[in-house]
Design a protein around this motif. Structure first.
Motif, mmCIF file in Angstrom:
data_model
loop_
_atom_site.group_PDB
_atom_site.id
_atom_site.type_symbol
_atom_site.label_atom_id
_atom_site.label_comp_id
_atom_site.label_asym_id
_atom_site.label_seq_id
_atom_site.Cartn_x
_atom_site.Cartn_y
_atom_site.Cartn_z
ATOM 1 N N ILE A 66 -27.126 27.538 -70.936
ATOM 2 C CA ILE A 66 -25.930 26.810 -70.500
ATOM 3 C C ILE A 66 -25.568 27.177 -69.069
ATOM 4 C CG2 ILE A 66 -23.439 26.641 -70.859
ATOM 5 C CD1 ILE A 66 -23.934 26.583 -73.821
ATOM 6 N N TYR A 70 -25.779 24.057 -66.358
ATOM 7 C CA TYR A 70 -24.548 23.418 -65.889
ATOM 8 C C TYR A 70 -24.013 24.010 -64.598
ATOM 9 C CZ TYR A 70 -24.771 20.930 -70.207
ATOM 10 O OH TYR A 70 -25.201 20.114 -71.215
ATOM 11 N N ARG A 71 -24.859 24.750 -63.871
ATOM 12 C CA ARG A 71 -24.376 25.267 -62.598
ATOM 13 C C ARG A 71 -24.194 24.096 -61.638
ATOM 14 N NH1 ARG A 71 -29.741 25.329 -62.350
ATOM 15 N NH2 ARG A 71 -30.810 25.585 -60.352
ATOM 16 N N ASP A 72 -23.184 24.224 -60.815
ATOM 17 C CA ASP A 72 -22.843 23.124 -59.921
ATOM 18 C C ASP A 72 -23.779 23.135 -58.725
ATOM 19 O OD1 ASP A 72 -21.520 21.011 -58.861
ATOM 20 O OD2 ASP A 72 -19.886 22.213 -58.006
ATOM 21 N N ARG A 76 -27.427 17.326 -59.366
ATOM 22 C CA ARG A 76 -27.815 17.732 -60.718
ATOM 23 C C ARG A 76 -27.630 16.555 -61.672
ATOM 24 N NH1 ARG A 76 -23.346 20.836 -64.292
ATOM 25 N NH2 ARG A 76 -22.076 18.973 -64.528
ATOM 26 N N LYS A 79 -24.739 16.366 -67.657
ATOM 27 C CA LYS A 79 -23.501 15.616 -67.847
ATOM 28 C C LYS A 79 -22.285 16.490 -67.535
ATOM 29 C CE LYS A 79 -21.582 12.643 -71.406
ATOM 30 N NZ LYS A 79 -21.589 12.347 -72.833
ATOM 31 N N TYR A 80 -21.237 15.861 -67.018
ATOM 32 C CA TYR A 80 -19.982 16.579 -66.761
ATOM 33 C C TYR A 80 -18.886 15.887 -67.548
ATOM 34 C CZ TYR A 80 -15.871 18.185 -64.116
ATOM 35 O OH TYR A 80 -14.656 18.706 -63.755
ATOM 36 N N ALA A 81 -18.245 16.613 -68.466
ATOM 37 C CA ALA A 81 -17.205 16.006 -69.315
ATOM 38 C C ALA A 81 -15.954 16.863 -69.264
ATOM 39 C CB ALA A 81 -17.711 15.872 -70.747
ATOM 40 N N PRO A 82 -15.140 16.699 -68.208
ATOM 41 C CA PRO A 82 -14.037 17.633 -67.983
ATOM 42 C C PRO A 82 -12.974 17.627 -69.088
ATOM 43 C CG PRO A 82 -13.907 15.780 -66.462
ATOM 44 C CD PRO A 82 -15.217 15.671 -67.159
ATOM 45 N N GLU A 85 -12.801 18.775 -75.142
ATOM 46 C CA GLU A 85 -12.239 20.079 -75.494
ATOM 47 C C GLU A 85 -12.212 20.327 -76.981
ATOM 48 O OE1 GLU A 85 -8.140 20.513 -75.155
ATOM 49 O OE2 GLU A 85 -7.681 18.455 -75.698
ATOM 50 N N SER B 306 -15.458 26.276 -64.673
ATOM 51 C CA SER B 306 -16.289 25.211 -65.222
ATOM 52 C C SER B 306 -15.664 23.861 -64.902
ATOM 53 C CB SER B 306 -16.414 25.350 -66.739
ATOM 54 O OG SER B 306 -16.893 26.618 -67.078
ATOM 55 N N LYS B 307 -14.468 23.891 -64.285
ATOM 56 C CA LYS B 307 -13.693 22.681 -64.006
ATOM 57 C C LYS B 307 -13.576 21.847 -65.267
ATOM 58 C CE LYS B 307 -13.841 22.286 -59.160
ATOM 59 N NZ LYS B 307 -12.635 23.139 -59.240
ATOM 60 N N LYS B 308 -13.116 22.468 -66.295
ATOM 61 C CA LYS B 308 -13.130 21.810 -67.585
ATOM 62 C C LYS B 308 -12.064 22.455 -68.462
ATOM 63 C CE LYS B 308 -16.580 20.690 -71.066
ATOM 64 N NZ LYS B 308 -16.389 21.752 -72.026
ATOM 65 N N ARG B 309 -11.509 21.654 -69.386
ATOM 66 C CA ARG B 309 -10.540 22.215 -70.308
ATOM 67 C C ARG B 309 -11.175 23.282 -71.185
ATOM 68 N NH1 ARG B 309 -6.144 19.088 -72.805
ATOM 69 N NH2 ARG B 309 -5.478 17.507 -71.303
ATOM 70 N N LEU B 310 -10.379 24.242 -71.625
ATOM 71 C CA LEU B 310 -10.873 25.256 -72.550
ATOM 72 C C LEU B 310 -11.250 24.573 -73.855
ATOM 73 C CD1 LEU B 310 -11.204 28.321 -72.850
ATOM 74 C CD2 LEU B 310 -8.972 28.339 -73.943
ATOM 75 N N PHE B 311 -12.439 24.888 -74.339
ATOM 76 C CA PHE B 311 -12.877 24.264 -75.575
ATOM 77 C C PHE B 311 -12.259 24.981 -76.777
ATOM 78 C CE2 PHE B 311 -15.681 23.205 -79.038
ATOM 79 C CZ PHE B 311 -15.919 21.861 -78.818
ATOM 80 N N LEU B 367 -18.723 29.555 -74.525
ATOM 81 C CA LEU B 367 -19.985 28.912 -74.169
ATOM 82 C C LEU B 367 -19.812 27.396 -74.092
ATOM 83 C CD1 LEU B 367 -22.654 30.854 -76.232
ATOM 84 C CD2 LEU B 367 -22.242 30.894 -73.781
ATOM 85 N N PHE B 368 -19.060 26.839 -75.055
ATOM 86 C CA PHE B 368 -18.919 25.392 -75.049
ATOM 87 C C PHE B 368 -17.854 24.907 -74.072
ATOM 88 C CE2 PHE B 368 -21.939 25.709 -78.276
ATOM 89 C CZ PHE B 368 -22.586 24.491 -78.267
ATOM 90 N N MET B 370 -18.223 26.056 -71.044
ATOM 91 C CA MET B 370 -19.146 25.902 -69.908
ATOM 92 C C MET B 370 -20.059 24.696 -70.097
ATOM 93 S SD MET B 370 -20.247 29.710 -68.781
ATOM 94 C CE MET B 370 -20.417 30.641 -70.272
ATOM 95 N N TYR B 371 -20.366 24.409 -71.364
ATOM 96 C CA TYR B 371 -21.250 23.287 -71.695
ATOM 97 C C TYR B 371 -20.642 21.993 -71.146
ATOM 98 C CZ TYR B 371 -23.796 20.144 -74.858
ATOM 99 O OH TYR B 371 -24.574 19.148 -75.390
ATOM 100 N N ARG B 372 -21.424 21.226 -70.443
ATOM 101 C CA ARG B 372 -20.959 20.006 -69.775
ATOM 102 C C ARG B 372 -19.853 20.273 -68.762
ATOM 103 N NH1 ARG B 372 -21.098 15.630 -74.691
ATOM 104 N NH2 ARG B 372 -23.360 15.669 -74.918
ATOM 105 N N GLY B 373 -19.909 21.450 -68.167
ATOM 106 C CA GLY B 373 -18.961 21.748 -67.106
ATOM 107 C C GLY B 373 -19.664 21.678 -65.765
ATOM 108 N N LYS B 374 -18.938 22.134 -64.747
ATOM 109 C CA LYS B 374 -19.502 22.168 -63.402
ATOM 110 C C LYS B 374 -19.281 23.591 -62.931
ATOM 111 C CE LYS B 374 -18.795 18.124 -60.909
ATOM 112 N NZ LYS B 374 -17.936 17.342 -59.994
ATOM 113 N N LEU B 375 -20.295 24.455 -63.142
ATOM 114 C CA LEU B 375 -20.073 25.892 -62.985
ATOM 115 C C LEU B 375 -20.247 26.357 -61.547
ATOM 116 C CD1 LEU B 375 -22.008 27.358 -66.041
ATOM 117 C CD2 LEU B 375 -19.776 26.309 -65.947
ATOM 118 N N PHE B 377 -19.833 30.137 -59.164
ATOM 119 C CA PHE B 377 -19.942 31.563 -59.492
ATOM 120 C C PHE B 377 -19.338 32.520 -58.480
ATOM 121 C CE2 PHE B 377 -23.519 29.255 -61.345
ATOM 122 C CZ PHE B 377 -23.310 29.522 -62.685
#
Lengths: 298, 662
Positions: A66, A70-72, A76, A79-82, A85, B306-311, B367-368, B370-375, B377
């Motif tokens: 993962i 999914y590193r930016d 790339r 998929k990006y699904a902000p 949740e 991850s620019k994403k909501r907490l799963f 982990l999820f 980060m999954y489908r995020g934009k990481l 570092f």
């Protein structure tokens, strides 16, 4: 530059692996048991390690995948699904995986907890030998009520015979541990606890105190020798004929704080162990400690 | 006369060891340097009015963090001394008594005077900002908590050069910690140092529970709170139930030592096992108290970077709360080898394993996230990612230890040492470092140098594995904790040498961190936006560092990750929700704030004096100290001028200055 750092880190890691693997497997004494209790505990350690590995190995791999995927980075494709949740199916899955593993592990643990309860006698045709163990400041005193001999910082017993260790302390608590024969048990003042161990083959095994009890705690190690029945009997006779007696005065000297070399005694005062266990019980009292003390007398 | 003074001094001051002499000299020099600097720059008044008497949660937080970093240094030096001794026991670098004192102080300091204050520092700085509050519920009590912690820690620390350190282990089991086993004053320093700071910790726990429950910004429902705030709530609830046990236990031990009671000694009808049960009823929840906030920090950081909501937000909340509940049903796993019988052992083995379930779920949720995020570092995210494998492995060995019959082989061995260092360093320390890096721009208004931070990160991580992986192996080789020497035949030396090398790598990493801070201060990179990481929660909506009153207008909260949602709406060019717009445009009002007070400092110092008196049994000093405590309380109850209003003009000026920068 960066490459050199990486090489340095790898080299360091490899050195570590080399050092660890350089230690021969015999040195991992917990994993090299020589008696039935230690064998079962080793099996249990292996079972639990495998059960845990079922979860953690995939998790470690998943983490790496993962983080990598999914590193930016520019261009790339992942998929990006902000807003994503919640997913009931996924969440139910990873609540249930650990639950299942823990249920299995709990079952195994409960089974072994009863099976390996330290005070449970070991099934054997031979009658067990009782050895009374007292932790002191900072030495171990072993008494053989059947043979009427005593030793300090050294214990010898025949192979293939269950040994019933009775543990107490004349000072702060300690923990009596001979790793290759099986797990440890606390020695505590005012109590007499029972630990059954057995050696299946002859040898000299490392024993130690595993619970800190002050200044020279690190010197409370001892050798436990498992020998043939004949050799054991000969040794008992030799001790009886050549060693001095453990009188009450000598015992008082032993209670003085300080480490000790190996000592052998041809006899010891009757009821010394019971005295140590019950010394704090007041006349006529019937407290919890008195009860433990009585347990020691048979 | 002269002989009397010499006798007294030789008992009072610890002498005769070059290490201690070195410490005394360096403490003396540091004190002189501090006094000189403050006097030369005429900073005494500034120090008193701006810091020592401050009731501002942000300043208190910073003081907690400074204190904990100093304690990390002291505890770390202790660790290195031990590792030197163990790498080459034949050199007798440390004698047994000195070694015993050092592992005792290492444990106490790292848990109670490093992890706890670092955690409280982050609570103080972040929680009010995250929930849109202007302060904590009880600012005066908050200051008192800090100074009680501080003077408790100082009382514990002076034992090193005055009277001698405690040496009965970090949980001080009687009868070894009783009067017969430890006749010196070290154990009294232990009791009073921990007792005084423990009361401060309990007060902090209560303070933050009330703050979180009562002071959230309008509109913020419990299930919209940021995850860090949830973790603080769960940790503080645990503190409220656990710390009273510690207070009572230490008080009983004090009665045993001071008044000759027999709660924990067999002669006279007491029972040392009672102490061991009690201390672990506090001690086990304590480790969850320090790890839960780290879980909260990771949740914030993972979702931000991850620019994403907490799963799985609800799962996370449920997991946090169930961990803090179950933490009270696991204490007996610290003494499976006490022979309590199969029923008790089976029960506590299973309850201990249960904790692994919610903890495991949290790992999946991170982990999820980060999954489908934009990481990306930056350093806070690096620490978070490094935490996952480290904690997963440490958690696994924890489950292995919880299997009671297997624990008979692991108990008190280096396998155990490796396990709890892996979860405490890999979990707590990594977590608080991540938090410190993450919120640093918010605290100080400038960024830390990333390059040096990455050096520190890699050195810490490599050092950690080099140090502690060999210790698992040593445990399986039969090496017992608290040995200061061992027989060469056992073959333990090579691994001990490797482990020591790892410890020094971590020490080097710490130096890099200090360098990083110094370097960043020198080449100040101002953080002007207030939103250093493109954050999601309310603390990023205000300037950095936050003004005294935090929020000029209390925000109206409408969703989880409120600040992020607001930024999204703005980016899409949508109109503000009506209630939010109304709150944003409401006219400024004078802001009600608490006044600074010197009473917490004076009262805690009085406790220090009384504690010192109890340690040495100097009755006059006890009386003076306790009188100081009572006078402080009276002074507080008769002071009516405890608050004031910041006028609107001043708020406007401050806001203009802070916002004008960008």
């Amino acid at each position: 530059m960066r490459r050199y750092y990486r090489m340095l880190a790898t080299a360091l890691f490899l050195t570590m692996v080399a050092v660890i693997s350089g230690c021969s497997s015999e040195q991992y004494i917990v994993l090299d048991p020589k008696g039935p209790i230690g064998e079962s505990q080793k099996d249990l350690i292996i079972i639990t390690t495998l059960l845990c590995a079922i979860i953690i190995v995939p998790v470690l791999i998943l983490t790496a995948v993962i983080v990598w995927r999914y590193r930016d980075r520019p261009g790339r494709k992942a998929k990006y699904a902000p807003e994503w949740e919640h997913n009931t199916k996924l969440e139910v899955t990873w609540w249930s995986i650990p639950i299942v593993i823990i249920v299995i592990l709990a079952g195994v643990t409960v089974y072994y907890t009863y099976k390996l309860e330290p005070s449970k006698p070991i099934a054997s045709e031979k009658a067990p030998i009782t050895i009374q163990v007292t932790s002191m400041d900072w030495k171990w005193l072993f008494k053989y009520p059947g043979e009427n001999i005593a030793t300090v910082n050294y214990v010898k017993f025949p192979e293939d015979t269950p040994i019933r260790f009775q543990l107490t302390s004349d000072t702060a608590m300690n923990s009596f541990w001979i790793p290759q024969l099986g797990g440890q048990l606390y020695s505590m003042s005012g109590m007499a606890m029972t630990l059954y161990l057995q050696a299946d083959e002859q040898g000299t095994y490392y024993g130690s105190g595993a619970n800190f009890n002050g200044m020279d705690f690190a010197q409370m190690t001892f050798d436990a020798d498992a020998v043939s029945q004949e050799e054991y009997e000969a040794w008992v006779q030799e001790v009886k004929s050549s060693a001095p007696a453990l009188t009450m005065n000598v015992y008082e000297e032993l209670t003085e704080p300080g480490p000790s070399n190996v000592q052998l005694f041809s006899s010891f005062p009757e009821g010394l162990f019971e005295h140590i266990v019950t010394q704090y019980v007041e006349e006529g009292s019937s407290g919890a400690h008195a009860h433990h003390g009585q347990a020691a007398e048979h | 006369m002269w002989d009397k003074i010499k006798d007294f001094a030789s008992e009072f001051f610890v002498t005769g060891d070059p290490l201690i002499l070195g410490a005394q000299v360096s403490i003396g020099l540091t004190l002189i340097a501090i006094i000189f600097t403050l006097t030369y720059f005429k900073k005494w008044r500034w120090l008193w009015t701006e810091w020592l008497t401050s009731v501002d949660h942000k300043k208190i937080g910073i003081m907690y963090i400074i204190a904990s970093i100093l304690m990390l240094f002291r505890g770390g030096v202790d660790a290195l001394l031990m590792r030197v001794q163990l790498a080459a026991p034949e050199l007798e670098f440390l004698h047994a008594d000195h070694y015993n004192a050092i592992f005792t102080t290492h444990g106490v300091i790292m848990i109670l005077f490093m992890a706890m204050p670092l955690m409280f520092g982050l609570f103080n700085i972040v929680v009010p900002l995250q929930i849109g509050a202007r302060d904590v519920a009880f600012p005066f009590l908050n200051s008192l908590s800090f100074w009680m912690f501080f003077f408790g820690a100082m009382l514990f620390n002076v034992s090193f050069i005055i009277g001698g350190s405690p040496d009965a282990g970090w949980l001080a089991y009687p009868p070894l910690s009783g009067l017969l086993g430890s006749p010196g004053v070290g154990q009294d320093f232990y009791i009073w140092g921990i007792q005084i700071s423990g009361i401060g910790s309990l007060a902090t726990g209560i303070n933050f529970v009330v703050t979180i429950l009562k002071m959230r910004a309008p509109g913020m429902k419990l299930m919209q709170m940021p995850m860090f705030t949830w973790s603080v709530l769960s940790s503080c609830v645990t503190i409220m139930f656990a710390f009273p046990i510690l207070t009572v236990t230490l008080f009983l031990l004090f009665l045993d030592r001071y008044l000759g009671a027999h709660f924990f000694t067999l002669d006279g009808g007491g029972n040392p096992m009672m102490y061991i049960n009690l201390i672990w009823m506090w001690g086990h929840p304590e480790v969850y108290i320090v790890i839960l906030p780290a879980f909260g920090i990771f949740s914030e950081i993972v979702s931000t970077f991850s620019k994403k909501r907490l799963f799985g937000y609800k799962s996370m909340v449920f997991a946090l709360m169930s961990i803090s509940f179950f933490s009270f049903f696991t204490w007996a796993h610290h003494f499976f080898t006490m022979g309590s019988g199969a029923n008790v052992n089976a029960f506590f083995a299973v309850t201990t394993m249960l904790i692994a379930i919610p903890t495991g779920v949290k790992v999946f949720n991170w982990l999820f996230t980060m999954y489908r995020g934009k990481l990306s570092f930056p350093t806070p995210m690096l620490w978070t990612i490094a935490f996952i494998p480290c904690f997963v492995v440490g958690g696994m060995t924890g489950v292995m230890l919880s299997v009671a019959p297997a624990d008979f082989q692991f108990h008190n061995s280096y396998f155990l040492i490796a396990h709890f260092h892996q979860v405490l360093i890999g979990g707590v320390v990594f977590g608080y470092f991540a938090g410190l890096y993450y919120w640093w721009p918010k605290m100080f208004g400038f960024r830390l140098h990333e390059g040096l931070g990455k050096w520190a990160f890699w050195l810490w991580n490599i050092g950690f594995y080099v140090c502690f992986m060999p210790q698992y192996a040593l445990g399986l080789m039969g090496m017992t904790r608290r040995f200061n020497e061992y027989n060469f035949d056992m073959g333990w030396q090579p691994l001990n040498v490797v482990s020591t090398v790892g410890a020094f790598l971590m020490g080097l990493a710490f130096i890099f961190q200090v360098w990083q801070i110094a370097h960043s201060i020198k080449f100040l990179k101002k953080e002007t936006s207030g939103d250093a990481w493109d954050g999601r929660t309310l603390e990023w909506s205000i300037p950095s560092p936050a003004p005294l009153y935090n929020f000029a207008r209390l925000p109206q909260v409408t969703s989880q990750d409120d600040w992020w949602e607001k930024k999204q709406r703005r980016a899409r060019g949508e109109a503000e929700l009506p209630e939010v717009a109304a709150a944003d445009q409401a006219p400024l009002e004078p802001i009600h704030m608490p006044r600074n007070s010197g009473i917490p400092f004076i009262m805690s110092f009085s406790w220090f004096v009384a504690g010192f008196g109890f340690v040495w049994d100097w009755k006059w000093m006890i009386v003076v100290g306790l009188a100081g405590v009572i006078i402080s309380m009276l002074a507080r109850s008769f002071s009516y001028d405890t608050d004031y209003y910041i006028p609107v003009d001043e708020v406007k000026r401050t806001e203009a200055a802070a916002r004008g920068a960008h």
